[in-house]
Structure formats: C-alpha cells, structure tokens
Design a protein around this motif. Structure first.
Motif, short mmCIF file in Angstrom:
data_model
loop_
_atom_site.label_atom_id
_atom_site.label_comp_id
_atom_site.label_asym_id
_atom_site.label_seq_id
_atom_site.Cartn_x
_atom_site.Cartn_y
_atom_site.Cartn_z
N VAL A 160 0.83 -1.20 0.00
CA VAL A 160 0.00 0.00 0.00
C VAL A 160 0.87 1.25 0.00
O VAL A 160 0.57 2.25 -0.68
CB VAL A 160 -0.94 0.00 1.22
CG1 VAL A 160 -1.66 1.33 1.37
CG2 VAL A 160 -1.95 -1.15 1.11
N LEU A 161 1.99 1.20 0.72
CA LEU A 161 2.89 2.35 0.82
C LEU A 161 3.66 2.59 -0.48
O LEU A 161 3.76 3.73 -0.96
CB LEU A 161 3.88 2.14 1.97
CG LEU A 161 4.92 3.24 2.21
CD1 LEU A 161 4.24 4.55 2.58
CD2 LEU A 161 5.90 2.81 3.28
N HIS A 162 4.20 1.52 -1.08
CA HIS A 162 5.09 1.66 -2.24
C HIS A 162 4.41 1.44 -3.59
O HIS A 162 4.99 1.75 -4.62
CB HIS A 162 6.26 0.68 -2.10
CG HIS A 162 7.17 0.98 -0.95
ND1 HIS A 162 8.14 1.96 -0.99
CD2 HIS A 162 7.24 0.43 0.30
CE1 HIS A 162 8.79 1.99 0.16
NE2 HIS A 162 8.25 1.07 0.97
N ARG A 163 3.21 0.87 -3.57
CA ARG A 163 2.40 0.67 -4.77
C ARG A 163 3.20 0.01 -5.90
O ARG A 163 3.39 0.59 -6.98
CB ARG A 163 1.79 2.00 -5.24
CG ARG A 163 1.01 2.72 -4.15
CD ARG A 163 0.22 3.88 -4.68
NE ARG A 163 -0.94 3.45 -5.45
CZ ARG A 163 -2.09 3.05 -4.90
NH1 ARG A 163 -2.24 3.04 -3.60
NH2 ARG A 163 -3.09 2.67 -5.67
N PRO A 164 3.65 -1.22 -5.69
CA PRO A 164 4.38 -1.93 -6.74
C PRO A 164 3.46 -2.35 -7.88
O PRO A 164 2.25 -2.49 -7.69
CB PRO A 164 4.92 -3.16 -6.01
CG PRO A 164 3.90 -3.42 -4.94
CD PRO A 164 3.47 -2.04 -4.48
N ALA A 165 4.06 -2.58 -9.04
CA ALA A 165 3.29 -3.09 -10.18
C ALA A 165 3.14 -4.60 -10.08
O ALA A 165 2.17 -5.17 -10.59
CB ALA A 165 3.98 -2.72 -11.48
N VAL A 166 4.12 -5.25 -9.42
CA VAL A 166 4.11 -6.70 -9.25
C VAL A 166 4.50 -7.03 -7.81
O VAL A 166 5.46 -6.45 -7.28
CB VAL A 166 5.08 -7.40 -10.22
CG1 VAL A 166 5.09 -8.91 -9.98
CG2 VAL A 166 4.70 -7.11 -11.67
N ALA A 167 3.78 -7.95 -7.19
CA ALA A 167 4.12 -8.42 -5.84
C ALA A 167 4.44 -9.91 -5.91
O ALA A 167 3.61 -10.70 -6.34
CB ALA A 167 2.97 -8.18 -4.88
N VAL A 168 5.67 -10.26 -5.52
CA VAL A 168 6.10 -11.67 -5.48
C VAL A 168 5.96 -12.13 -4.04
O VAL A 168 6.67 -11.64 -3.15
CB VAL A 168 7.54 -11.81 -5.97
CG1 VAL A 168 7.98 -13.28 -5.90
CG2 VAL A 168 7.68 -11.29 -7.40
N ILE A 169 5.06 -13.06 -3.79
CA ILE A 169 4.66 -13.41 -2.43
C ILE A 169 4.89 -14.90 -2.16
O ILE A 169 4.37 -15.75 -2.89
CB ILE A 169 3.17 -13.08 -2.19
CG1 ILE A 169 2.84 -11.63 -2.64
CG2 ILE A 169 2.79 -13.31 -0.74
CD1 ILE A 169 3.52 -10.56 -1.83
N ASP A 170 5.61 -15.21 -1.10
CA ASP A 170 5.79 -16.59 -0.68
C ASP A 170 4.44 -17.14 -0.21
O ASP A 170 3.65 -16.43 0.43
CB ASP A 170 6.82 -16.65 0.46
CG ASP A 170 7.11 -18.08 0.90
OD1 ASP A 170 6.96 -19.00 0.09
OD2 ASP A 170 7.48 -18.26 2.08
N LEU A 171 4.19 -18.40 -0.54
CA LEU A 171 2.91 -19.00 -0.18
C LEU A 171 2.72 -19.12 1.33
O LEU A 171 1.68 -18.77 1.87
CB LEU A 171 2.78 -20.38 -0.82
CG LEU A 171 1.51 -21.16 -0.50
CD1 LEU A 171 0.28 -20.47 -1.05
CD2 LEU A 171 1.61 -22.58 -1.05
N GLN A 172 3.75 -19.60 2.03
CA GLN A 172 3.63 -19.86 3.46
C GLN A 172 4.41 -18.82 4.24
O GLN A 172 5.64 -18.83 4.26
CB GLN A 172 4.15 -21.26 3.78
CG GLN A 172 3.29 -22.36 3.14
CD GLN A 172 3.76 -23.74 3.50
OE1 GLN A 172 4.95 -24.02 3.54
NE2 GLN A 172 2.82 -24.65 3.74
N MET A 173 3.67 -17.91 4.89
CA MET A 173 4.29 -16.85 5.68
C MET A 173 3.53 -16.64 6.97
O MET A 173 2.34 -16.99 7.06
CB MET A 173 4.30 -15.54 4.89
CG MET A 173 5.31 -15.49 3.77
SD MET A 173 5.49 -13.81 3.13
CE MET A 173 3.81 -13.48 2.61
N PRO A 174 4.18 -16.08 7.99
CA PRO A 174 3.50 -15.78 9.25
C PRO A 174 2.46 -14.67 9.07
O PRO A 174 2.52 -13.89 8.15
CB PRO A 174 4.64 -15.32 10.17
CG PRO A 174 5.90 -15.75 9.51
CD PRO A 174 5.62 -15.78 8.04
N LYS A 175 1.52 -14.65 10.01
CA LYS A 175 0.50 -13.60 10.16
C LYS A 175 -0.56 -13.64 9.08
O LYS A 175 -1.76 -13.74 9.37
CB LYS A 175 1.16 -12.22 10.26
CG LYS A 175 2.09 -12.10 11.47
CD LYS A 175 2.67 -10.71 11.62
CE LYS A 175 3.58 -10.64 12.83
NZ LYS A 175 4.20 -9.32 13.00
#
Length: 204
Positions: free
Chosen positions: A47-62
């Motif tokens: 939300v802060l940096h507004r990337p065009a692409v987000a690469v997200i690990d499947l298993q993460m905390p929270k």
C-alpha cells in the motif's frame, strides 16, 4: 526507455529473501521497491510503495500468501500477484489462481525464471509452472460424494460431532456413519488422517 517494473518481494526466510532480491536487482528493467518478512508487512508495504508486481511466498506468518494476494486484489487491484512456493501441490495452484494470482512459480525454478515471470505478469499475461500445470491436469478425481465432502470439510480434523450435526441438520449418528464411510474410501483409520489426505489432494 520505459520505467522499470516496480516489484515488492515477501519471503519470511531471510536467506531466500536476500537471494531472490539479489536476482531481481540484477535486472535493469526491474526495480525492487520493498521487501517484507510476513504477510501483514507485505500488505502494508504494498500500500505504501504501490508496486506493479508483488512476489509473495505462499507460506508466511501472520497472513499467508493467498491471503496477501486476495487483500492486494481489493486494495491495490493494479498490482499483479505472483505466488512463490516450495510446496507445489496442484490444489494449491488452483487456489492461487482463484485468489487472483497472475503467476505461480516453484522456488526450485531456474534463477532467471522469476524475472521472466515478473515481466510476463506485468504485461497482463499469466504464468504457471509447467510441471505443476501438468500435475493439475492429471490430478485424480475425488472418491467422495458431494455430501461426504461437505461433512468432512465441516467436521475438519477434530470438531465435535454434535457441532457438525447441528450445523448440517443431521443426527450425530448420521455424521458418524458418513465419517466412517469417508475413512474407508480414503483408506485411513482416523478423521484427522482423512482430512489431511483430502486437503493434500485438493478435495476439501
């Protein structure tokens, strides 16, 4: 020259995060704007940096990767999500695509693959790891009926029979009969094992 693709990377393992960040930072047409250590941080930084692409690990905390992708689809719909995973079960692939992810890549993929996937999803295309896609096409059908699937999904691994019966408007005895049939069909001897097998195969 066009502007570099703005990318956020979320991975809870520090060594993997640094390795992936290094791969992305080598690419002249990619700008890594932020990294995150957990799902909640990933959402906040996106939300802060507004990337065009987000690469997200499947298993993460929270918040897990699918939760992050789903939330970004709501608050930052112009951001294309890529799920990165070391556990490529075909049912996870289906859930990832259903969550709005544009790409699905195994962590064991070649080093250049991540940058290529970032470029592809930024262009509005999809990318699915070909091995995982082939596995998804050959996935065995569920041996459970729709009603049995509903009972197992409601019962989960250890929910009280009385609560399951009340929610499904069945008698406790009927629920027990369903669970016994499910165990027999899946070749297991406990509800927890049945739920695990069904979950791993994408049947619940």
């Amino acid at each position: 020259m066009s502007e570099p693709i703005r990318v956020l990377l979320a991975e809870d393992d520090e060594l993997i995060r640094e390795a992936l960040a290094g791969l992305l930072e080598r690419e002249e047409d990619i700008h890594l704007v932020a990294t995150a250590r957990d799902g909640r941080e990933a959402i906040e930084r996106a939300v802060l940096h507004r990337p065009a692409v987000a690469v997200i690990d499947l298993q993460m905390p929270k918040v897990d990767g699918l939760g992050v992708i789903g939330e970004l689809a709501r608050v930052l719909p112009e951001c294309a999500g890529v799920i990165l995973t070391g556990h490529g079960h075909p049912h996870v692939l289906r859930r990832a695509l259903a969550s709005g992810a544009r790409g699905f890549l195994a962590k064991g993929a070649p080093g250049t693959a991540l940058a290529d996937v970032v470029r592809r999803v930024h262009e509005g295309k999809r990318y699915v790891d070909p091995v995982l896609a082939a596995d998804a096409l050959t996935l065995a059908p569920s041996p459970l009926t729709a009603r049995e699937t509903n009972v197992l999904a409601t019962a989960q691994e250890d929910r009280p029979i009385r609560d399951v019966a009340q929610e499904l408007f069945l008698s406790p005895g009927t629920v027990r009969n369903y669970l016994a049939t499910i165990n027999r069909k899946l070749g297991v001897d406990s509800r927890a094992s049945a739920h695990r097998v069904a979950r791993e195969n994408g049947w619940v």
